[in-house]
Design an enzyme around this catalytic site. Structure first.
Site, PDB file in Angstrom:
ATOM      1  N   ASP A 118      -5.392   6.968  -1.383  1.00 29.09           N
ATOM      2  CA  ASP A 118      -6.408   7.324  -0.388  1.00 29.09           C
ATOM      3  C   ASP A 118      -5.933   8.517   0.439  1.00 29.09           C
ATOM      4  O   ASP A 118      -4.999   8.397   1.231  1.00 29.09           O
ATOM      5  CB  ASP A 118      -6.635   6.121   0.543  1.00 29.09           C
ATOM      6  N   TYR A 159      -6.334  15.067   6.384  1.00 27.91           N
ATOM      7  CA  TYR A 159      -4.907  14.711   6.335  1.00 27.91           C
ATOM      8  C   TYR A 159      -4.038  15.913   5.933  1.00 27.91           C
ATOM      9  O   TYR A 159      -2.818  15.876   6.055  1.00 27.91           O
ATOM     10  CB  TYR A 159      -4.627  13.566   5.348  1.00 27.91           C
ATOM     11  N   LYS A 216     -12.143  12.308   1.354  1.00 23.48           N
ATOM     12  CA  LYS A 216     -13.209  12.098   2.346  1.00 23.48           C
ATOM     13  C   LYS A 216     -13.720  13.431   2.877  1.00 23.48           C
ATOM     14  O   LYS A 216     -12.945  14.391   3.012  1.00 23.48           O
ATOM     15  CB  LYS A 216     -12.674  11.275   3.533  1.00 23.48           C
ATOM     16  N   HIS A 223     -16.093  10.414   6.436  1.00 26.64           N
ATOM     17  CA  HIS A 223     -14.928   9.951   7.203  1.00 26.64           C
ATOM     18  C   HIS A 223     -15.320   9.194   8.484  1.00 26.64           C
ATOM     19  O   HIS A 223     -14.705   8.201   8.842  1.00 26.64           O
ATOM     20  CB  HIS A 223     -14.022  11.148   7.524  1.00 26.64           C
TER      21      HIS A 223
HETATM   22  N1  LIG Z   1     -10.924   6.294   7.341  1.00 22.35           N
HETATM   23  C1  LIG Z   1     -10.245   6.355   8.451  1.00 22.35           C
HETATM   24  O1  LIG Z   1     -10.777   6.720   9.517  1.00 22.35           O
HETATM   25  C2  LIG Z   1      -8.799   6.004   8.438  1.00 22.35           C
HETATM   26  C3  LIG Z   1      -8.084   5.913   9.645  1.00 22.35           C
HETATM   27  C4  LIG Z   1      -6.753   5.551   9.587  1.00 22.35           C
HETATM   28  C5  LIG Z   1      -6.139   5.297   8.355  1.00 22.35           C
HETATM   29  N2  LIG Z   1      -6.844   5.429   7.196  1.00 22.35           N
HETATM   30  C6  LIG Z   1      -6.216   5.170   5.871  1.00 22.35           C
HETATM   31  O2  LIG Z   1      -5.543   3.921   5.898  1.00 22.35           O
HETATM   32  C7  LIG Z   1      -4.177   4.106   5.518  1.00 22.35           C
HETATM   33  C8  LIG Z   1      -3.286   3.063   6.171  1.00 22.35           C
HETATM   34  O3  LIG Z   1      -3.425   3.071   7.579  1.00 22.35           O
HETATM   35  P1  LIG Z   1      -2.314   3.649   8.584  1.00 22.35           P
HETATM   36  O4  LIG Z   1      -1.513   4.679   7.902  1.00 22.35           O
HETATM   37  O5  LIG Z   1      -3.046   4.028   9.815  1.00 22.35           O
HETATM   38  O6  LIG Z   1      -1.434   2.404   8.996  1.00 22.35           O
HETATM   39  P2  LIG Z   1      -0.760   1.117   8.306  1.00 22.35           P
HETATM   40  O7  LIG Z   1      -0.760   1.235   6.829  1.00 22.35           O
HETATM   41  O8  LIG Z   1      -1.358  -0.057   8.960  1.00 22.35           O
HETATM   42  O9  LIG Z   1       0.734   1.252   8.851  1.00 22.35           O
HETATM   43  C9  LIG Z   1       1.576   2.313   8.515  1.00 22.35           C
HETATM   44  C10 LIG Z   1       2.813   2.218   9.400  1.00 22.35           C
HETATM   45  O10 LIG Z   1       3.484   0.978   9.132  1.00 22.35           O
HETATM   46  C11 LIG Z   1       4.806   1.230   8.690  1.00 22.35           C
HETATM   47  N3  LIG Z   1       5.060   0.282   7.584  1.00 22.35           N
HETATM   48  C12 LIG Z   1       4.505   0.311   6.353  1.00 22.35           C
HETATM   49  N4  LIG Z   1       4.951  -0.716   5.613  1.00 22.35           N
HETATM   50  C13 LIG Z   1       5.829  -1.410   6.381  1.00 22.35           C
HETATM   51  C14 LIG Z   1       6.615  -2.554   6.155  1.00 22.35           C
HETATM   52  N5  LIG Z   1       6.598  -3.196   4.995  1.00 22.35           N
HETATM   53  N6  LIG Z   1       7.398  -2.992   7.184  1.00 22.35           N
HETATM   54  C15 LIG Z   1       7.412  -2.345   8.378  1.00 22.35           C
HETATM   55  N7  LIG Z   1       6.672  -1.247   8.645  1.00 22.35           N
HETATM   56  C16 LIG Z   1       5.887  -0.774   7.649  1.00 22.35           C
HETATM   57  C17 LIG Z   1       4.834   2.679   8.221  1.00 22.35           C
HETATM   58  O11 LIG Z   1       6.115   3.227   8.417  1.00 22.35           O
HETATM   59  P3  LIG Z   1       6.830   4.252   7.396  1.00 22.35           P
HETATM   60  O12 LIG Z   1       5.786   5.130   6.800  1.00 22.35           O
HETATM   61  O13 LIG Z   1       7.774   4.991   8.298  1.00 22.35           O
HETATM   62  O14 LIG Z   1       7.559   3.420   6.366  1.00 22.35           O
HETATM   63  C18 LIG Z   1       3.817   3.308   9.149  1.00 22.35           C
HETATM   64  O15 LIG Z   1       4.390   3.604  10.402  1.00 22.35           O
HETATM   65  C19 LIG Z   1      -3.915   5.547   5.984  1.00 22.35           C
HETATM   66  O16 LIG Z   1      -2.722   6.077   5.463  1.00 22.35           O
HETATM   67  C20 LIG Z   1      -5.166   6.229   5.515  1.00 22.35           C
HETATM   68  O17 LIG Z   1      -5.123   6.449   4.121  1.00 22.35           O
HETATM   69  C21 LIG Z   1      -8.168   5.773   7.230  1.00 22.35           C
END
Ligand SMILES: NC(=O)c1ccc[n+]([C@@H]2O[C@H](COP(=O)([O-])OP(=O)(O)OC[C@H]3O[C@@H](n4cnc5c(N)ncnc54)[C@H](OP(=O)(O)O)[C@@H]3O)[C@@H](O)[C@H]2O)c1
Length: 286
Positions: free
Chosen positions: A52, A57, A82, A119
């Site tokens: 994704d 990004y 997106k 988005h």
């Molecule tokens: N459509 C939208 O508006 C929207 C908005 C936000 C996000 N998204 C999508 O959703 C994806 C995921 O959401 P997100 O990136 O916001 O947050 P997330 O996946 O909930 O969390 C990512 C964070 O958690 C840490 N992490 C990951 N796995 C872990 C584990 N096993 N143990 C401890 N910490 C861990 C990562 O650290 P490290 O990377 O340092 O390991 C990073 O800081 C995004 O990358 C994006 O593709 C979409």
């Protein structure tokens, strides 16, 4: 290379057809382009087959390069990008799609894209219906297999149906144990719209030290992150955790050898909180 054997799929509606999307994928928000390339390569090596990204990004190029260099055919990877808010509108969306395809590696390498998402609804701009019409045309022309949205509230989803005749295939929304989006999930489930969880781990915040989740994780010999990802899978969400840390990329994929009980699911449903939202409310993000 690890084989991708055990990730279930969800069916996305795409006109008269359906498209299968892996239920567990990999997100790359807040990852620099070259780091995204490394992270996506690592994810594919571990077994993820769904990635994704988004124009905003600024890592479509790295993501596309990682997919192109992977030891897996392009058509085995489910690729999502997106359309960003400033590119909404009928003509602008078609241009933005072309530009994303170029950054991802070009038409011959990438098309058909698997999923193109709006988005944010940006309701004040009032351009999401025209944007969606352009996306449906891209789908019907065979350039993208399924089209959907992010951050849409039920009233935005209903308006798309009323004005275009179709609901989007999927709605990607903020969703984690502290913010469970029951109303949005219920609306989507009643109308055949898949639900995809963004920030599924609460952006790595204090949910990862929650005592209820910690107790479940301890009992199962798993980590809290694995318990949360398993919860998403068992309640039917598509889930796209992000990590740039190889050990976590692997940890987050290692969620297919255990199950949460009904009691576990019930205990986690109790963690929902009215102030659990991390990101902006979709109506306020214009
Ligand atoms: N459509 C939208 O508006 C929207 C908005 C936000 C996000 N998204 C999508 O959703 C994806 C995921 O959401 P997100 O990136 O916001 O947050 P997330 O996946 O909930 O969390 C990512 C964070 O958690 C840490 N992490 C990951 N796995 C872990 C584990 N096993 N143990 C401890 N910490 C861990 C990562 O650290 P490290 O990377 O340092 O390991 C990073 O800081 C995004 O990358 C994006 O593709 C979409």
């Amino acid at each position: 290379m690890a084989e991708n054997t055990n990730v279930p799929t969800v069916s996305l509606s795409a006109g008269s057809e359906t498209v299968e999307m892996p239920q567990l994928g990999f997100g790359v928000w807040q990852v620099e382009d070259d780091q995204a390339a490394d992270a996506v390569r690592e994810a594919i090596k571990v077994g993820y087959r769904s990635i994704d990204t988004a124009k905003v990004y600024e890592n479509e190029a790295g993501t596309g390069a990682a997919i192109a260099s992977a030891d897996v055919p392009r058509h085995d990877i489910f690729l999502t990008t997106k359309v960003w808010n400033e590119d909404q509108g009928y003509e602008a969306t078609k241009k933005a799609f072309d530009a994303s395809i170029e950054r991802l590696g070009g038409k011959d390498a990438v098309e058909p894209l698997d999923l193109y998402l709006i988005h944010w609804p940006t309701p004040e701009k009032d351009t999401y219906v025209e944007t969606f019409k352009a996306m449906l045309e891209l789908r019907d022309a065979g350039r993208v297999r399924a089209v959907g949205v992010c951050n849409f509230e039920p009233e935005h989803l209903q308006r798309l149906k009323d004005e275009t005749g179709e609901f989007p295939a999927i709605n990607q929304v903020e969703l984690h144990p502290k913010f469970q989006q029951k109303a949005v999930r219920d609306f989507c489930s009643a109308n055949g719209i898949a639900v995809e969880a963004w920030s599924p781990l609460g952006q790595g915040g204090d949910i990862l030290t929650n005592p209820v989740l910690d107790g479940i994780a301890e009992r199962l010999g798993k980590t809290v992150a694995q318990v949360i990802i398993r919860w998403h899978l068992q309640i039917g969400n598509v889930v796209i955790p992000k990590s740039v840390t190889p050990s976590r990329i692997a940890e987050n994929f290692d969620v297919f050898d255990f199950e949460l009980t009904e009691d576990d699911l019930f205990a986690i449903s109790d963690l929902d909180s009215s102030d659990g939202r991390i990101g902006p409310h979709p109506n306020d993000f214009n």
